[in-house]
Design a protein around this motif. Structure first.
Motif, short mmCIF file in Angstrom:
data_model
loop_
_atom_site.label_atom_id
_atom_site.label_comp_id
_atom_site.label_asym_id
_atom_site.label_seq_id
_atom_site.Cartn_x
_atom_site.Cartn_y
_atom_site.Cartn_z
N LEU A 56 46.85 38.32 34.64
CA LEU A 56 45.93 38.47 35.77
C LEU A 56 46.13 37.32 36.76
O LEU A 56 46.15 37.54 37.98
CB LEU A 56 44.49 38.51 35.27
N HIS A 57 46.31 36.11 36.22
CA HIS A 57 46.52 34.95 37.10
C HIS A 57 47.85 35.11 37.88
O HIS A 57 47.92 34.80 39.08
CB HIS A 57 46.54 33.68 36.26
N LYS A 58 48.89 35.65 37.23
CA LYS A 58 50.17 35.84 37.90
C LYS A 58 50.05 36.92 38.98
O LYS A 58 50.66 36.79 40.06
CB LYS A 58 51.25 36.24 36.88
N VAL A 59 49.30 37.98 38.70
CA VAL A 59 49.10 39.03 39.71
C VAL A 59 48.42 38.46 40.94
O VAL A 59 48.82 38.72 42.09
CB VAL A 59 48.28 40.20 39.12
N PHE A 60 47.40 37.62 40.74
CA PHE A 60 46.69 37.03 41.87
C PHE A 60 47.59 36.07 42.63
O PHE A 60 47.51 35.96 43.86
CB PHE A 60 45.42 36.33 41.38
N SER A 61 48.46 35.36 41.92
CA SER A 61 49.39 34.45 42.61
C SER A 61 50.32 35.23 43.53
O SER A 61 50.62 34.80 44.65
CB SER A 61 50.20 33.66 41.57
N GLU B 224 31.97 47.63 46.35
CA GLU B 224 31.07 46.86 47.20
C GLU B 224 30.93 45.43 46.69
O GLU B 224 30.90 44.47 47.47
CB GLU B 224 29.71 47.54 47.27
N GLU B 225 30.86 45.27 45.37
CA GLU B 225 30.78 43.93 44.79
C GLU B 225 32.04 43.12 45.15
O GLU B 225 31.97 41.94 45.45
CB GLU B 225 30.61 44.02 43.27
N LEU B 226 33.20 43.79 45.08
CA LEU B 226 34.46 43.10 45.36
C LEU B 226 34.51 42.60 46.80
O LEU B 226 34.95 41.48 47.07
CB LEU B 226 35.64 44.04 45.07
N THR B 227 34.08 43.43 47.74
CA THR B 227 34.15 43.03 49.15
C THR B 227 33.16 41.93 49.50
O THR B 227 33.31 41.27 50.54
CB THR B 227 33.90 44.26 50.06
N ASP B 228 32.14 41.70 48.65
CA ASP B 228 31.16 40.65 48.92
C ASP B 228 31.63 39.27 48.46
O ASP B 228 30.96 38.27 48.70
CB ASP B 228 29.83 40.99 48.23
N ILE B 229 32.79 39.19 47.75
CA ILE B 229 33.30 37.91 47.25
C ILE B 229 34.45 37.48 48.15
O ILE B 229 35.35 38.27 48.46
CB ILE B 229 33.78 38.05 45.79
N ILE C 163 36.09 34.06 47.86
CA ILE C 163 36.86 32.93 47.34
C ILE C 163 37.79 33.46 46.24
O ILE C 163 37.37 34.23 45.37
CB ILE C 163 35.92 31.84 46.78
N VAL C 164 39.06 33.01 46.27
CA VAL C 164 40.07 33.54 45.35
C VAL C 164 39.67 33.32 43.89
O VAL C 164 39.76 34.23 43.07
CB VAL C 164 41.44 32.90 45.64
N ALA C 165 39.22 32.11 43.56
CA ALA C 165 38.85 31.82 42.17
C ALA C 165 37.71 32.71 41.71
O ALA C 165 37.70 33.20 40.57
CB ALA C 165 38.47 30.34 42.03
N GLU C 166 36.74 32.94 42.60
CA GLU C 166 35.61 33.79 42.23
C GLU C 166 36.04 35.25 42.07
O GLU C 166 35.55 35.95 41.18
CB GLU C 166 34.51 33.68 43.28
N ILE C 167 36.96 35.70 42.91
CA ILE C 167 37.46 37.08 42.79
C ILE C 167 38.20 37.27 41.46
O ILE C 167 38.01 38.26 40.76
CB ILE C 167 38.38 37.42 43.98
N GLU C 168 39.06 36.29 41.12
CA GLU C 168 39.80 36.39 39.86
C GLU C 168 38.84 36.38 38.67
O GLU C 168 38.99 37.15 37.72
CB GLU C 168 40.80 35.24 39.75
N TRP D 247 35.73 37.35 38.70
CA TRP D 247 35.00 38.63 38.71
C TRP D 247 35.83 39.73 38.07
O TRP D 247 35.32 40.52 37.28
CB TRP D 247 34.65 38.99 40.15
N PHE D 248 37.11 39.80 38.41
CA PHE D 248 37.98 40.81 37.79
C PHE D 248 38.00 40.64 36.26
O PHE D 248 37.97 41.62 35.53
CB PHE D 248 39.41 40.69 38.34
N TRP D 249 38.06 39.38 35.81
CA TRP D 249 38.17 39.12 34.36
C TRP D 249 36.87 39.47 33.63
O TRP D 249 36.88 40.19 32.63
CB TRP D 249 38.55 37.66 34.14
N THR D 250 35.76 38.96 34.13
CA THR D 250 34.49 39.11 33.39
C THR D 250 33.87 40.50 33.54
O THR D 250 33.30 41.02 32.58
CB THR D 250 33.47 38.06 33.86
N VAL D 251 34.01 41.11 34.71
CA VAL D 251 33.32 42.38 34.96
C VAL D 251 34.18 43.59 34.59
O VAL D 251 33.67 44.60 34.13
CB VAL D 251 32.88 42.47 36.44
#
Length: 798
Positions: free
Chosen positions: A597-602, A648-653, A655-660, A662-666
């Motif tokens: 997931l971290h590599k995809v975001f990079s 809608e939750e995704l578009t409200d975030i 910051i990159v770290a917070e988006i990553e 969110w993907f992991w936890t949610v």
């Protein structure tokens, strides 16, 4: 009898035409409406009557196909559930232990454990009547009624003969009395049971036991009947043509011909697994819909009487007559009312003109002739109206061009509007076009202020009109603090047009600088060839101007140079890393999934995209994860129980770290937990299927990829599963099993070593001998000699 002559006909027609000529427009309109409303009703009624039978037949055939497919799916799902639950019993450690035990009266605990496994299996909604276990080697049999000595059971020979069935797992129709010889009555009331037979033990080549799961044929027939309509009749045949299920239970177990059905050979030899045809049964016509199961070879038949279908079409024909009669009466009424309604505006117009019906009749003229005379007087003031419109034509043209650049006008309307404004020549001749957007660059060196922008843009507007001939442009318009102009050329050569356009913009920029002492930046769109692309080109010109932030002021910016000549933005998306991430989620590998997931975001954020552009790959990643979730049978409520949209939750975030995070936890972590809970049962099933393939096809060119294709899984995935379950790689297990078969052939046969190597898929015998020596510490020939020596040595107490 008087004969009507040709002259009389002509005289009659002339009278009719004269009569119609003197009728008012209202009467003519009413007569025309009557005729126009009557003909379609008669045509529709006739067409409906003649096509109802064929349409009903098509609809019924389609419904029968859907019904037979649904019933096949339901039955095979039930059989698959029985097969899966029986697999759990036969692969349980309790049964494996019992197969090597004689099960005397002292083995109560082991017997009780076996009965518990069987009861757990029967607790599923599988309609199981009984699960029977028998061990020929240890001479015992277990069923609902207790533990028996196998050789003392009445139907001992019939039961043990089932071990000779050709397949390891088989569905067989058996008389119910075969399993209840010790009871006085058959508790199910069914004379036949459909039995799932598995040979034991499953992991050994030599089979000496059976596991039999019995489903009463009556209960399966009742299960099918719950999905049927009153006129439906379902028959199920096995691959040999015996009746497994039939509405008449007395026919179960008999050949298909006993029920009057004589087309079994036609179905069994058909290339298609499903279809429809008509046949005669008991001197009556029937429509047959069939499908052949790929799982067990059963044939499902839906039998429908043709006579019942024709009854429905006759009813529809009667209803059609009634409906058409009603529609005809209604059409005539509406024609009369509609004619009166349509004539009302004409009557009002005549009244406003001071014309009355009696006066019109006296003049022998129709209403439209009177109206035409009055309209002629109105056109006499045409020249005066045109002068007034000419004063506003430039404003209207500017408004239309602004709408065109904004994309708020349809293509057909745009072409019509441009033609009205005198651009017919440009529409016909222009082959290549582009939009230039001119913007004023203020600086501290000039004496102008921001409030002077409107006047400056108007001055630039006039300069463009003077510099560019009207045949090579549309009228410039001022939009978004820029002057927007569409430049066109009849020359289809892109290179020539590009040079002309660049020369024109340089001249315009120099003229603005000379007269206004200002720097101006000009954005150039990509060339295009149709007027409906004006809005896209306008956006490209504005996009080019935005790059003044990095390139500076007073420049000419081509959209082609900032976007590689494409009209649309292309984004690099890490598809391979996303696939690896999804594989890690399915394998419930938490650490690997988090790293991927971290590599995809990079990869997503490395190109330096704008926030708006980053939404595209992020939304794509979330969408693909949700598609994988849905295809895996996971509901959204399991993943996201809270109300609301994930997008809608995704578009409200932001910051990159917070988006990553969110993907992991949610999204990803809940998926991993769900896949992890599924793995234990799934892994064992996949491993058993791989072992079965190896034991049957070890002497073929067997690869992991081929096995994965057979099982419909990813090769990397089943490799990981097999390694986790057996502690062996697939290639290691295949080699071990091949060496096992080689040792067996060396011990029990005189097969040449060269033939053994070829059968085990070695390129030559030397490779086989080298591998055998590495595995066993001796050559195949030495192993065969040692095996022969062991067979010749007989112990004294033998």
């Amino acid at each position: 009898m008087h004969t009507l002559k040709t002259g009389d006909c002509f005289y009659f027609m002339q009278k009719v035409l004269n009569l119609l000529k003197h009728l008012s427009f209202l009467n003519k309109l009413t007569i025309f409406a009557f005729v126009l409303s009557t003909l379609p009703v008669l045509f529709i009624g006739s067409f409906s009557y003649f096509t109802s039978s064929s349409e009903i037949q098509k609809n019924v055939n389609r419904n029968k196909k859907e019904l037979i497919l649904q019933i096949t799916s339901n039955v095979e799902h039930k059989l698959a559930t029985v097969n899966q639950t029986l697999n759990q019993v036969v692969n349980s450690s309790v049964l494996k232990k019992a197969l090597n035990n004689p099960l005397n009266v002292t083995d109560f605990i082991l017997y009780n454990d076996i009965r518990t496994e069987i009861r757990n299996m029967q607790s599923f909604d599988t309609k199981l009547e009984d699960v029977i276990l028998l061990n020929q080697r240890q001479n015992w049999m277990i069923k609902n009624s207790g533990l028996y000595r196998l050789n003392e059971y009445e139907n001992y020979e019939q039961l043990t003969n089932l071990i000779n069935l050709p397949d390891e797992t088989s569905w067989v129709l058996n008389p119910a009395s075969l399993f209840y010889s010790e009871e006085s009555i058959n508790v199910t009331g069914c004379e036949y049971s459909i039995s799932l037979i598995k040979k034991l033990p499953t992991t050994k080549l030599q089979k000496y036991g059976l596991a039999i799961a019995n489903i009463p044929a009556c209960s399966l027939q009742d299960f099918i009947n719950s999905d049927l309509q009153p006129l439906d009749s379902i028959i199920v045949l096995d691959s040999s043509g015996r009746i497994l299920l039939h509405p008449d239970r007395s026919l179960i177990g008999q050949p298909a011909a006993a029920s009057g059905f004589k087309d079994f050979a036609q179905i069994s030899s058909a290339a298609s697994p499903s279809g429809q045809f008509k046949t005669v049964m008991d001197k009556k016509d029937y429509s047959i819909t069939y499908t052949r199961s790929q799982q067990n070879g059963w044939i499902y038949l839906s039998v429908t009487s043709i006579a019942s279908l024709t009854k429905e079409s006759n009813k529809i024909g009667t209803y059609t007559v009634y409906v058409c009669t009603l529609m005809l009466l209604l059409s005539v009424l509406l024609a009369w009312l509609g004619s009166r309604k349509m004539y009302t505006p004409i009557e009002r117009l005549l009244n406003q003109m001071g014309q009355r019906k009696p006066d019109i009749r006296k003049r022998h003229t129709n209403e439209f002739q009177i109206i035409g005379e009055q309209v002629h007087h109105l056109f006499q003031s045409k020249s005066q109206l045109e002068k007034e419109v000419a004063q506003h034509i430039q404003q209207v043209r500017t408004f239309v061009l602004i709408k065109a650049f904004q994309g708020n006008i349809k293509k057909r309307e745009l072409l019509e509007e441009l033609e009205q404004f005198g651009y017919q020549t440009q529409l016909e001749e222009w082959q290549t076009m582009a939009v230039i957007t001119t913007s004023i660059d203020f600086s501290e060196e000039n004496s102008y202020q921001k409030k002077d922008l409107s006047l400056l843009l108007f001055a630039v507007h006039n300069m463009i009109e003077e510099l560019v001939p009207s045949s090579n442009r549309l009228a410039p318009v001022i939009m978004d603090h820029t002057v927007v102009t569409l430049i066109g050329s009849a020359d289809g050569d892109a290179e020539s047009f590009h040079k002309t356009l660049y020369s024109l913009t340089e001249s315009l920029q120099q003229k603005i600088n000379n007269y206004l002492k200002l720097a101006a930046s000009i954005g150039l769109s990509l060339p295009f060839h149709a007027f409906d692309k004006m809005s896209i080109a306008y956006r490209e010109g504005l996009e080019a101007l935005k790059h003044r932030i990095t390139l500076g002021k007073g420049i000419i910016i081509q959209y082609e140079n900032i976007n590689s000549g494409n009209h649309y933005l292309n984004l690099s998306y890490p598809t391979h890393k996303e696939n690896d991430l999804m594989d890690a989620i399915k394998l419930a590998d938490t650490e690997k999934a988090k790293d991927l997931l971290h590599k995809v975001f990079s990869c997503i954020f490395s190109p330096g995209l704008s926030p708006q552009e980053c939404q595209i790959p992020l939304t794509r990643l979330l969408n693909n994860l949700l598609i994988m979730m849905q295809e895996s049978g996971i509901s959204l409520s399991q993943l996201h129980p809270v109300n609301g949209s994930l997008f809608e939750e995704l578009t409200d975030i932001h910051i990159v770290a917070e988006i990553e995070d969110w993907f992991w936890t949610v999204v990803i972590q809940p998926m991993i937990r769900i896949f992890g809970s599924r793995q234990n049962a799934q892994y064992h099933n996949i491993s058993e299927k791989l072992i079965d393939i190896v034991q049957h096809d070890y002497d073929k060119d067997l690869t992991l990829e081929e096995c994965a294709s057979r099982l419909h899984y990813n090769a990397n995935y089943i490799s990981s599963v097999f390694r986790k379950e057996t502690q062996y790689y697939f290639s290691e297990y295949l080699a071990m099993y091949r060496f096992k078969m080689a040792k067996k052939w060396l011990e029990e046969t005189d097969m040449p070593i060269k033939d053994i190597a070829a059968r085990l898929r070695y390129n030559n015998s030397q490779n086989f001998i080298r591998s055998f020596r590495k595995q066993e510490g001796m050559t195949p020939g030495q192993y065969r000699e040692n095996a022969g020596a062991r067979q010749r040595v007989v112990p004294d107490d033998y």
